[in-house]
Design an enzyme around this catalytic site. Structure first.
Site, PDB file in Angstrom:
ATOM      1  N   GLU A  20     -41.059 -27.943 -25.491  1.00  0.00           N
ATOM      2  CA  GLU A  20     -39.627 -27.651 -25.411  1.00  0.00           C
ATOM      3  C   GLU A  20     -39.364 -26.158 -25.326  1.00  0.00           C
ATOM      4  O   GLU A  20     -38.551 -25.708 -24.524  1.00  0.00           O
ATOM      5  CB  GLU A  20     -38.889 -28.265 -26.604  1.00  0.00           C
ATOM      6  CG  GLU A  20     -38.820 -29.777 -26.520  1.00  0.00           C
ATOM      7  CD  GLU A  20     -38.201 -30.424 -27.750  1.00  0.00           C
ATOM      8  OE1 GLU A  20     -37.816 -29.696 -28.698  1.00  0.00           O
ATOM      9  OE2 GLU A  20     -38.091 -31.652 -27.766  1.00  0.00           O
ATOM     10  N   HIS A  53     -32.133 -34.073 -26.054  1.00  0.00           N
ATOM     11  CA  HIS A  53     -32.359 -34.835 -27.276  1.00  0.00           C
ATOM     12  C   HIS A  53     -31.478 -36.081 -27.370  1.00  0.00           C
ATOM     13  O   HIS A  53     -31.607 -36.856 -28.313  1.00  0.00           O
ATOM     14  CB  HIS A  53     -32.130 -33.940 -28.495  1.00  0.00           C
ATOM     15  CG  HIS A  53     -33.215 -32.933 -28.700  1.00  0.00           C
ATOM     16  ND1 HIS A  53     -33.248 -31.744 -28.008  1.00  0.00           N
ATOM     17  CD2 HIS A  53     -34.303 -32.952 -29.485  1.00  0.00           C
ATOM     18  CE1 HIS A  53     -34.308 -31.071 -28.381  1.00  0.00           C
ATOM     19  NE2 HIS A  53     -34.972 -31.776 -29.272  1.00  0.00           N
TER      20      HIS A  53
END
Length: 137
Positions: A20, A53
């Site tokens: 990420e 997310h």
């Protein structure tokens, strides 16, 4: 050493933070910054980090973890704090020009998790003013 063999540990504290931060800070931020002002890039790219997310809503529906409305509210809250974390992480990357600090704080953030506010609210050992102060922090 045993933790390095645990797939959940590897995913939560090494693989996910690494990928990420690599994608959203080391790759995306330098690509967007020349097109936008640095401040705008720091405030914009975490939106993509937050959206990345939201797949947890689908996972919650598959595992019957709540109604769609409950999951949506929960993950919009999660989106908010991942956005705020993304702004901080982007700022850190811009200031240091280095990937490592963003990776370390992401791993640490995953390790600490989100505070259990419900436990704080139900605690009888703290005054109301202290509870409010801790929640705001």
């Amino acid at each position: 050493m045993k933790r390095l063999q645990d797939p959940c540990f590897l995913r939560n504290y090494l693989i996910s933070p690494f990928t990420e931060e690599f994608v959203f800070r080391s790759c995306m931020l330098p690509l967007v910054t020349p097109e936008l002002y640095t401040r705008t890039a720091v405030l914009t790219t975490p939106l993509f980090f937050g959206v990345a997310h939201l797949h947890h809503i689908v996972e919650g529906l598959k595992t019957n973890s709540g109604t769609f409305g409950q999951l949506l509210a929960q993950h919009l809250f999660q989106f908010t704090y991942t956005y705020i974390f993304g702004v901080y992480s982007s700022f850190l990357f811009v200031r240091t020009g280095c990937f490592l600090p963003t990776f370390v704080i992401h791993s640490f953030c995953n390790f600490m998790g989100f505070p259990h506010i419900d436990e704080l609210l139900t605690s009888s050992s703290l005054k109301k003013s202290k509870k409010i102060f801790i929640i705001l922090c």
